[in-house]
Design a protein around this motif. Sequence first.
Motif, short mmCIF file in Angstrom:
data_model
loop_
_atom_site.label_atom_id
_atom_site.label_comp_id
_atom_site.label_asym_id
_atom_site.label_seq_id
_atom_site.Cartn_x
_atom_site.Cartn_y
_atom_site.Cartn_z
N PHE A 198 0.83 -1.37 0.29
CA PHE A 198 0.24 0.42 -0.01
C PHE A 198 1.16 1.46 -0.13
O PHE A 198 0.80 1.83 -0.48
CB PHE A 198 -0.76 0.33 1.28
N SER A 199 1.98 1.19 0.75
CA SER A 199 2.45 2.33 0.99
C SER A 199 3.61 2.85 -0.50
O SER A 199 3.88 3.13 -0.41
CB SER A 199 4.05 2.46 2.09
N GLY A 200 3.39 1.38 -1.12
CA GLY A 200 4.50 0.99 -2.00
C GLY A 200 3.76 1.91 -3.32
O GLY A 200 4.66 2.20 -4.30
N ILE A 201 2.57 1.30 -3.51
CA ILE A 201 2.26 2.35 -4.94
C ILE A 201 1.95 3.22 -4.61
O ILE A 201 1.51 3.38 -6.28
CB ILE A 201 1.29 1.21 -5.00
N THR A 202 1.16 3.45 -3.33
CA THR A 202 1.33 4.82 -3.78
C THR A 202 2.11 5.96 -3.83
O THR A 202 1.81 7.11 -4.80
CB THR A 202 0.66 5.99 -1.95
N GLU A 203 3.26 5.49 -3.43
CA GLU A 203 4.63 5.97 -3.77
C GLU A 203 4.97 5.92 -5.62
O GLU A 203 5.59 6.60 -6.17
CB GLU A 203 5.32 5.77 -2.82
N ALA A 204 4.07 4.63 -5.61
CA ALA A 204 4.81 4.16 -7.00
C ALA A 204 4.15 5.43 -7.85
O ALA A 204 4.24 5.65 -9.30
CB ALA A 204 4.85 2.92 -7.41
N PHE A 205 2.97 5.75 -8.17
CA PHE A 205 1.63 6.63 -8.30
C PHE A 205 2.68 7.76 -8.40
O PHE A 205 2.52 8.79 -9.72
CB PHE A 205 0.51 6.63 -8.02
N LEU A 206 2.94 8.71 -6.79
CA LEU A 206 3.94 10.30 -7.42
C LEU A 206 5.01 9.56 -8.19
O LEU A 206 5.29 10.31 -8.79
CB LEU A 206 4.17 10.38 -5.56
N LEU A 207 5.85 8.53 -8.47
CA LEU A 207 7.27 8.80 -9.52
C LEU A 207 6.45 8.86 -10.78
O LEU A 207 6.99 9.44 -11.64
CB LEU A 207 7.40 7.35 -8.59
N LYS A 208 5.14 8.08 -10.75
CA LYS A 208 4.77 7.57 -12.24
C LYS A 208 3.99 9.67 -13.28
O LYS A 208 5.18 9.59 -13.94
CB LYS A 208 3.51 7.38 -12.10
N ILE A 209 3.68 10.27 -11.53
CA ILE A 209 3.64 11.42 -12.44
C ILE A 209 4.50 12.52 -12.04
O ILE A 209 4.43 13.74 -12.76
CB ILE A 209 2.16 12.25 -11.80
N GLY A 210 5.80 12.23 -12.15
CA GLY A 210 7.09 13.11 -11.74
C GLY A 210 6.91 13.78 -10.55
O GLY A 210 7.42 14.78 -9.85
N ALA A 211 5.98 13.40 -9.51
CA ALA A 211 6.16 14.42 -8.56
C ALA A 211 7.15 13.74 -7.63
O ALA A 211 8.16 12.96 -7.61
CB ALA A 211 4.78 14.33 -7.58
N ASP A 212 6.92 14.12 -6.64
CA ASP A 212 8.64 13.55 -5.15
C ASP A 212 7.93 12.88 -4.50
O ASP A 212 6.70 12.68 -4.45
CB ASP A 212 8.57 14.81 -4.37
N TYR A 213 8.36 11.67 -4.40
CA TYR A 213 8.56 10.27 -4.12
C TYR A 213 9.79 9.86 -2.78
O TYR A 213 10.57 10.03 -2.71
CB TYR A 213 7.86 9.47 -5.17
N ASP A 214 8.74 8.82 -2.51
CA ASP A 214 9.97 8.47 -1.26
C ASP A 214 10.64 6.71 -1.77
O ASP A 214 9.95 5.70 -2.45
CB ASP A 214 9.03 8.27 -0.05
N PRO A 215 11.80 6.73 -2.27
CA PRO A 215 12.09 5.20 -3.20
C PRO A 215 12.40 4.41 -2.15
O PRO A 215 12.05 3.39 -2.47
CB PRO A 215 13.67 6.18 -3.83
N VAL A 216 12.92 4.63 -0.58
CA VAL A 216 13.16 3.61 0.23
C VAL A 216 11.66 2.94 0.32
O VAL A 216 11.12 1.38 1.00
CB VAL A 216 12.77 3.86 1.19
N ARG A 217 10.28 3.55 0.52
CA ARG A 217 9.44 2.62 0.43
C ARG A 217 8.69 1.82 -0.52
O ARG A 217 8.46 1.20 -0.58
CB ARG A 217 8.01 4.60 1.04
N ILE A 218 8.78 2.02 -1.37
CA ILE A 218 9.64 1.41 -2.79
C ILE A 218 10.04 0.37 -2.57
O ILE A 218 9.47 -0.82 -2.89
CB ILE A 218 9.18 2.60 -4.23
N ASP A 219 11.17 0.75 -2.84
CA ASP A 219 12.10 -0.51 -2.78
C ASP A 219 12.01 -1.91 -1.56
O ASP A 219 11.90 -2.80 -1.77
CB ASP A 219 13.61 0.42 -2.34
N TYR A 220 11.24 -1.18 -0.18
CA TYR A 220 10.99 -1.58 1.31
C TYR A 220 10.63 -2.64 1.22
O TYR A 220 10.36 -3.97 0.97
CB TYR A 220 10.74 -1.46 1.84
N ALA A 221 9.41 -1.93 0.15
CA ALA A 221 7.99 -3.45 -0.40
C ALA A 221 8.20 -3.98 -1.17
O ALA A 221 7.93 -5.59 -0.98
CB ALA A 221 6.39 -2.30 -0.77
N LEU A 222 9.59 -4.50 -2.19
CA LEU A 222 9.67 -4.94 -3.53
C LEU A 222 10.47 -5.95 -2.46
O LEU A 222 10.06 -7.13 -3.11
CB LEU A 222 10.17 -4.38 -4.51
N LYS A 223 11.17 -5.05 -1.80
CA LYS A 223 11.99 -6.21 -1.72
C LYS A 223 11.56 -7.60 -0.67
O LYS A 223 12.00 -8.96 -0.10
CB LYS A 223 13.59 -5.68 -0.70
#
Length: 420
Positions: A198-223
């Motif tokens: 949940f945290s990861g996909i919200t940050e992924a959406f921000l990444l998708k639209i070019g907004a500031d995002y948290d890479p740690v939340r994405i990386d942690y979810a995937l790992k």
Amino acid sequence: MKKLKFLLIALGLISFLVFLPKANAQKANKRKQDKVLISNGTQDREYWYKLLYKMSYPVIHNLAKDSLKKNMPLEIAPKYGLIAEKVSYMEAVGRTMAGVAPWLALPDDNTKEGIMRKQLKEELLKGISHAFDPNSNDYLNFTEGNHQIVDAAFFAHAFLRAPKALWEPLDSLTKIRVIKEFKSLRNRKAVYSNWLLFSGITEAFLLKIGADYDPVRIDYALKKINEWYVGDGWYSDGPKMSMDYYNSFVIHSMLVDLLAVTVENKISNQSEYDLAVKRMSRYSEYLERIIAPDGTFPAFGRSITYRTGVFQALAQTALIGKLNIQQAQVRCGLTAVMHRMYEECNNFDKNGWLILGFCGSQPQIADSYTSTGSLYIATSAFLPLGLPADNSFWTDAPTDWTSKKAWTGKPTPKDYKVDY
């Protein structure tokens, strides 16, 4: 002798009158089932989109009218542990959006389906602006409570599934508000489970639209999700395995769509996405096999009140064209489930809202986090409506699904184990 003969005739007549309605009902039911099973793809699609419209309309229409909080009932589970007013409306909107998004992403047309689809899309766009407007009656505050991490993810998932239909048309102020609300979630942490997605996909959406995002939340979810893979298409939900449908409710679908964003942005490798898709495709075979010949399926595990949401992973695998089994048997199997679930079970109240339960009103089987809004993840079984009507998923001739073949003595493919 005459009395005995008269008595036998009378008893025969009584038996005939008693059992005739039952026999007729059984025949009618069989005719109804036969009609369901022999329907073609055009008929199936019409049934699907009318049912999805019926299910999603109360949520979307009321949100567009700024009257969701006024009109949506708040039915809660026994021993409910959340504050329904702060959670349930958000659940209803986000989960409905995620389910209808692929269908609303189709181009406008003047067919009966197209007119219904366009109406829902226009109302949903209007409703989204209300959901993020602090001056609106239906403003959904993302800043209070941990469960908002869950609910925001469904909004993000919907935007990722239909960016041109649901994100790009929004006015600039609404977009700013959405981004602000999503970023506000960063002062809370996700539960050590499927919540990481949940945290990861919200940050992924921000990444998708070019907004500031948290890479740690994405990386942690995937790992962590990858570490929790236990084999043969199954992930554990956290360090320990849970025998339920959360692989479908959340894990496979959000993982695959999260990876699609990270691959696009060169954060993940294409091979990681391909592997996740293969695992989802394998898991989807289980889901297809649990559909019984009569359209029922096992009611076990947490969140069984999510009803047809059980089949999200199968529906998404069909949507992205990665099924390992015939498309028509998936379509026919899911159609049988929908008829069984929504025609033979009274799952709507008099105003069209979903009620708490599985087959009818059964609040006792609802979990402590379940309320009216939670139920709208049921819309995620309808994802293949995002495939156009001329796609082979809809045009292939009807065919039996695996369990129906097995239980009628037809040639049936054996199951197997995969090592990826």
